[in-house]
Design a protein around this motif. Structure first.
Motif, PDB file in Angstrom:
ATOM      1  N   SER A  52     -15.458   5.357  -9.072  1.00 55.40           N
ATOM      2  CA  SER A  52     -14.017   5.551  -9.265  1.00 55.40           C
ATOM      3  C   SER A  52     -13.201   5.405  -7.985  1.00 55.40           C
ATOM      4  CB  SER A  52     -13.749   6.944  -9.859  1.00 55.40           C
ATOM      5  OG  SER A  52     -14.260   7.036 -11.163  1.00 55.40           O
ATOM      6  N   ALA A  53     -13.656   6.026  -6.902  1.00 56.89           N
ATOM      7  CA  ALA A  53     -12.849   6.087  -5.683  1.00 56.89           C
ATOM      8  C   ALA A  53     -12.506   4.700  -5.142  1.00 56.89           C
ATOM      9  CB  ALA A  53     -13.566   6.905  -4.603  1.00 56.89           C
ATOM     10  N   SER A  54     -13.423   3.749  -5.301  1.00 54.29           N
ATOM     11  CA  SER A  54     -13.220   2.435  -4.689  1.00 54.29           C
ATOM     12  C   SER A  54     -12.681   1.392  -5.671  1.00 54.29           C
ATOM     13  CB  SER A  54     -14.533   1.946  -4.074  1.00 54.29           C
ATOM     14  OG  SER A  54     -15.539   1.943  -5.068  1.00 54.29           O
ATOM     15  N   ARG A  55     -12.389   1.787  -6.904  1.00 59.97           N
ATOM     16  CA  ARG A  55     -11.794   0.818  -7.830  1.00 59.97           C
ATOM     17  C   ARG A  55     -10.384   0.444  -7.368  1.00 59.97           C
ATOM     18  NH1 ARG A  55     -14.387  -0.060 -12.879  1.00 59.97           N
ATOM     19  NH2 ARG A  55     -16.183   1.321 -13.115  1.00 59.97           N
ATOM     20  N   VAL A  56      -9.916  -0.706  -7.836  1.00 57.40           N
ATOM     21  CA  VAL A  56      -8.558  -1.142  -7.508  1.00 57.40           C
ATOM     22  C   VAL A  56      -7.705  -0.981  -8.763  1.00 57.40           C
ATOM     23  CG1 VAL A  56      -7.114  -3.090  -6.822  1.00 57.40           C
ATOM     24  CG2 VAL A  56      -9.366  -2.756  -5.765  1.00 57.40           C
ATOM     25  N   VAL A  57      -6.610  -0.239  -8.635  1.00 57.82           N
ATOM     26  CA  VAL A  57      -5.752   0.071  -9.782  1.00 57.82           C
ATOM     27  C   VAL A  57      -4.388  -0.585  -9.590  1.00 57.82           C
ATOM     28  CG1 VAL A  57      -4.635   1.956 -11.057  1.00 57.82           C
ATOM     29  CG2 VAL A  57      -6.948   2.276 -10.130  1.00 57.82           C
ATOM     30  N   SER A  58      -3.881  -1.188 -10.648  1.00 58.39           N
ATOM     31  CA  SER A  58      -2.520  -1.725 -10.569  1.00 58.39           C
ATOM     32  C   SER A  58      -1.780  -1.406 -11.866  1.00 58.39           C
ATOM     33  CB  SER A  58      -2.541  -3.232 -10.326  1.00 58.39           C
ATOM     34  OG  SER A  58      -3.020  -3.877 -11.481  1.00 58.39           O
ATOM     35  N   GLN A  59      -0.474  -1.406 -11.792  1.00 54.94           N
ATOM     36  CA  GLN A  59       0.368  -1.202 -12.965  1.00 54.94           C
ATOM     37  C   GLN A  59       1.531  -2.174 -12.851  1.00 54.94           C
ATOM     38  OE1 GLN A  59       1.606   2.567 -14.476  1.00 54.94           O
ATOM     39  NE2 GLN A  59       0.207   3.728 -13.191  1.00 54.94           N
ATOM     40  N   PRO A  60       2.053  -2.650 -13.992  1.00 57.69           N
ATOM     41  CA  PRO A  60       3.161  -3.608 -13.946  1.00 57.69           C
ATOM     42  C   PRO A  60       4.325  -3.129 -13.066  1.00 57.69           C
ATOM     43  CG  PRO A  60       2.357  -3.385 -16.197  1.00 57.69           C
ATOM     44  CD  PRO A  60       1.629  -2.363 -15.368  1.00 57.69           C
ATOM     45  N   LYS A  98      11.448  11.300 -11.742  1.00 59.12           N
ATOM     46  CA  LYS A  98       9.996  11.235 -11.578  1.00 59.12           C
ATOM     47  C   LYS A  98       9.588  10.802 -10.175  1.00 59.12           C
ATOM     48  CE  LYS A  98       6.318  12.136 -13.955  1.00 59.12           C
ATOM     49  NZ  LYS A  98       5.985  11.235 -15.050  1.00 59.12           N
ATOM     50  N   ARG A  99      10.348   9.924  -9.562  1.00 60.71           N
ATOM     51  CA  ARG A  99      10.020   9.508  -8.190  1.00 60.71           C
ATOM     52  C   ARG A  99      10.138  10.678  -7.217  1.00 60.71           C
ATOM     53  NH1 ARG A  99      11.032   3.396  -6.965  1.00 60.71           N
ATOM     54  NH2 ARG A  99      10.884   2.591  -9.070  1.00 60.71           N
ATOM     55  N   ASP A 100      11.088  11.559  -7.478  1.00 60.49           N
ATOM     56  CA  ASP A 100      11.222  12.757  -6.623  1.00 60.49           C
ATOM     57  C   ASP A 100      10.059  13.716  -6.873  1.00 60.49           C
ATOM     58  OD1 ASP A 100      13.912  12.104  -5.586  1.00 60.49           O
ATOM     59  OD2 ASP A 100      14.482  12.354  -7.674  1.00 60.49           O
ATOM     60  N   TYR A 101       9.518  13.682  -8.072  1.00 61.20           N
ATOM     61  CA  TYR A 101       8.357  14.520  -8.362  1.00 61.20           C
ATOM     62  C   TYR A 101       7.118  13.973  -7.650  1.00 61.20           C
ATOM     63  CZ  TYR A 101       4.489  16.730 -10.851  1.00 61.20           C
ATOM     64  OH  TYR A 101       3.322  17.410 -11.140  1.00 61.20           O
ATOM     65  N   LEU A 102       6.867  12.691  -7.800  1.00 60.21           N
ATOM     66  CA  LEU A 102       5.627  12.111  -7.247  1.00 60.21           C
ATOM     67  C   LEU A 102       5.706  11.863  -5.739  1.00 60.21           C
ATOM     68  CD1 LEU A 102       4.577   9.465  -9.940  1.00 60.21           C
ATOM     69  CD2 LEU A 102       3.576  11.737  -9.535  1.00 60.21           C
ATOM     70  N   GLY A 103       6.889  11.523  -5.242  1.00 64.54           N
ATOM     71  CA  GLY A 103       6.992  11.105  -3.852  1.00 64.54           C
ATOM     72  C   GLY A 103       6.456   9.686  -3.688  1.00 64.54           C
ATOM     73  N   ALA A 104       6.391   9.218  -2.454  1.00 66.54           N
ATOM     74  CA  ALA A 104       5.950   7.843  -2.173  1.00 66.54           C
ATOM     75  C   ALA A 104       4.461   7.705  -2.463  1.00 66.54           C
ATOM     76  CB  ALA A 104       6.243   7.499  -0.714  1.00 66.54           C
ATOM     77  N   LEU A 105       4.098   6.609  -3.112  1.00 71.86           N
ATOM     78  CA  LEU A 105       2.690   6.339  -3.442  1.00 71.86           C
ATOM     79  C   LEU A 105       2.061   5.437  -2.376  1.00 71.86           C
ATOM     80  CD1 LEU A 105       3.059   5.606  -7.271  1.00 71.86           C
ATOM     81  CD2 LEU A 105       2.420   7.770  -6.175  1.00 71.86           C
ATOM     82  N   SER A 106       0.756   5.573  -2.188  1.00 69.22           N
ATOM     83  CA  SER A 106       0.033   4.740  -1.206  1.00 69.22           C
ATOM     84  C   SER A 106      -0.247   3.351  -1.778  1.00 69.22           C
ATOM     85  CB  SER A 106      -1.285   5.424  -0.818  1.00 69.22           C
ATOM     86  OG  SER A 106      -1.052   6.653  -0.196  1.00 69.22           O
ATOM     87  N   LEU A 107       0.820   2.622  -2.067  1.00 68.73           N
ATOM     88  CA  LEU A 107       0.674   1.259  -2.605  1.00 68.73           C
ATOM     89  C   LEU A 107       0.335   0.299  -1.479  1.00 68.73           C
ATOM     90  CD1 LEU A 107       3.804   1.286  -4.942  1.00 68.73           C
ATOM     91  CD2 LEU A 107       1.413   1.371  -5.667  1.00 68.73           C
ATOM     92  N   LYS A 108      -0.524  -0.657  -1.791  1.00 67.13           N
ATOM     93  CA  LYS A 108      -0.942  -1.635  -0.783  1.00 67.13           C
ATOM     94  C   LYS A 108      -0.882  -3.039  -1.375  1.00 67.13           C
ATOM     95  CE  LYS A 108      -4.845   0.433  -0.605  1.00 67.13           C
ATOM     96  NZ  LYS A 108      -6.122   1.158  -0.368  1.00 67.13           N
ATOM     97  N   TRP A 146       4.374  -1.556 -10.436  1.00 63.86           N
ATOM     98  CA  TRP A 146       4.098  -1.557  -8.998  1.00 63.86           C
ATOM     99  C   TRP A 146       4.339  -2.943  -8.385  1.00 63.86           C
ATOM    100  CZ3 TRP A 146      -1.184   1.545  -9.198  1.00 63.86           C
ATOM    101  CH2 TRP A 146      -0.901   2.865  -9.590  1.00 63.86           C
ATOM    102  N   GLU A 147       4.795  -3.888  -9.174  1.00 60.76           N
ATOM    103  CA  GLU A 147       5.231  -5.219  -8.707  1.00 60.76           C
ATOM    104  C   GLU A 147       4.207  -5.891  -7.802  1.00 60.76           C
ATOM    105  OE1 GLU A 147       8.963  -4.129  -7.006  1.00 60.76           O
ATOM    106  OE2 GLU A 147       9.989  -4.063  -8.948  1.00 60.76           O
ATOM    107  N   GLY A 148       2.977  -5.953  -8.269  1.00 59.09           N
ATOM    108  CA  GLY A 148       1.943  -6.694  -7.538  1.00 59.09           C
ATOM    109  C   GLY A 148       1.154  -5.851  -6.556  1.00 59.09           C
ATOM    110  N   LYS A 149       1.662  -4.673  -6.198  1.00 64.38           N
ATOM    111  CA  LYS A 149       0.932  -3.787  -5.294  1.00 64.38           C
ATOM    112  C   LYS A 149      -0.205  -3.084  -6.046  1.00 64.38           C
ATOM    113  CE  LYS A 149       3.632  -4.171  -1.533  1.00 64.38           C
ATOM    114  NZ  LYS A 149       4.743  -3.264  -1.326  1.00 64.38           N
ATOM    115  N   VAL A 150      -1.141  -2.547  -5.293  1.00 59.82           N
ATOM    116  CA  VAL A 150      -2.286  -1.852  -5.895  1.00 59.82           C
ATOM    117  C   VAL A 150      -2.527  -0.512  -5.182  1.00 59.82           C
ATOM    118  CG1 VAL A 150      -3.411  -4.058  -6.499  1.00 59.82           C
ATOM    119  CG2 VAL A 150      -4.011  -2.889  -4.343  1.00 59.82           C
ATOM    120  N   MET A 151      -3.336   0.325  -5.802  1.00 60.36           N
ATOM    121  CA  MET A 151      -3.796   1.563  -5.163  1.00 60.36           C
ATOM    122  C   MET A 151      -5.316   1.636  -5.306  1.00 60.36           C
ATOM    123  SD  MET A 151      -1.021   4.447  -6.471  1.00 60.36           S
ATOM    124  CE  MET A 151      -1.359   5.689  -5.210  1.00 60.36           C
ATOM    125  N   SER A 152      -5.963   2.315  -4.385  1.00 54.32           N
ATOM    126  CA  SER A 152      -7.388   2.590  -4.561  1.00 54.32           C
ATOM    127  C   SER A 152      -7.517   3.606  -5.689  1.00 54.32           C
ATOM    128  CB  SER A 152      -7.989   3.166  -3.277  1.00 54.32           C
ATOM    129  OG  SER A 152      -7.510   4.485  -3.064  1.00 54.32           O
TER     130      SER A 152
END
Lengths: 168, 168
Positions: free
Chosen positions: A107-115, B156-166, A117-123
């Motif tokens: 789980s920790a090293s999977r790559v997650v994206s959501q529409p 919701k953005r104020d709830y979550l704060g900035a995400l570690s998007l890459k 997030w405009e192309g960005k991803v999170m671990s």
């Protein structure tokens, strides 16, 4: 700890299921239609109760699916009654029941994206801690808060459920 | 994952601090006394806003202290203003800032007890997942909900704060 926390999500969803019973009983005792709760909200531009419950379910199932790669059940957001919301909750609990600790190993090293997030991803690790975890509890706490605000007699024990207390 | 989740608690407390600024600004824009928020609640037998914020702080600091053995700052529950609540939040963030990943190494196997458990105990692992984690997000979500219910423009953005998007 992913598996243990998803175990907690499952337990919390089981408590949410019971609050819907409490809401139904409360409505009957006051002679109003229990499904009135579906449309209640704390602010005009916040989600309704039914949408809060749906979002609670969706956060748990989407997070489990993204972190394990196991396909989650789909729900078309058509629930019109508390009983239909309970069926959705139980469907997510059954899905989570089918996942093992082994399923979460990568789980920790999977790559997650959501529409959005405009192309960005999170671990997987960042997504779980920064997004899934706070969102799950946000929506379940708001579900609880809407019921409490409208008189349903639930308390902190109903929120937490039974604790794993042991003799010292 | 204890250290990472306490990092999220710290981040969430930082967001809570900002909601108090938003509440103050909102009150000033409507020409009412910002500290009116202190006594607001969603149900007559639920905690007030100030007590929800105190409980958010206390859940984070007590859990960190029980899981690391590092003494937490004490707060006598005397806050009468939003600014005083912000000072409490910042004191807890400063305490959490002083803890390292190494401090949490023995967390899972610690033995945790509370007076209300009448002599029973929980493992650090069970206590964290079943008690501290859901309680922290319960009280911070209720703090948020009370402000939203009373018109404060947070989202919701104020709830979550900035995400570690890459970048992918």
């Amino acid at each position: 700890m992913y598996y243990e926390i998803f175990g907690q999500f499952k337990k919390s969803l089981g408590q949410l299921d019971k609050w819907l019973d409490a809401a139904t009983t409360f409505a009957q005792s006051r002679s109003f239609e229990p499904n009135v709760f579906m449309g209640l909200r704390l602010a005009p531009d916040q989600f309704t109760f039914s949408r809060q419950v749906q979002a609670t379910c969706d956060t748990a199932k989407a997070a489990a699916s993204r972190l394990t790669g196991k396909e989650a059940p789909t729900h078309p957001d058509t629930e019109a009654t508390l009983a239909e919301l309970q069926a959705r909750i139980r469907s997510v609990v059954a899905y989570l029941d089918g996942l093992s600790a082994k399923d979460f190993e990568a789980s920790a090293s999977r790559v997650v994206s959501q529409p959005r997030w405009e192309g960005k991803v999170m671990s997987g690790a960042d997504y779980f801690v920064e997004h899934a975890l706070p969102n799950f509890f946000f929506h379940i706490s708001h579900s609880y808060a809407i019921l409490r605000h409208n008189g349903v007699p639930v308390g902190k024990r109903d929120y937490l459920g039974a604790l794993s207390l042991k003799a010292p």
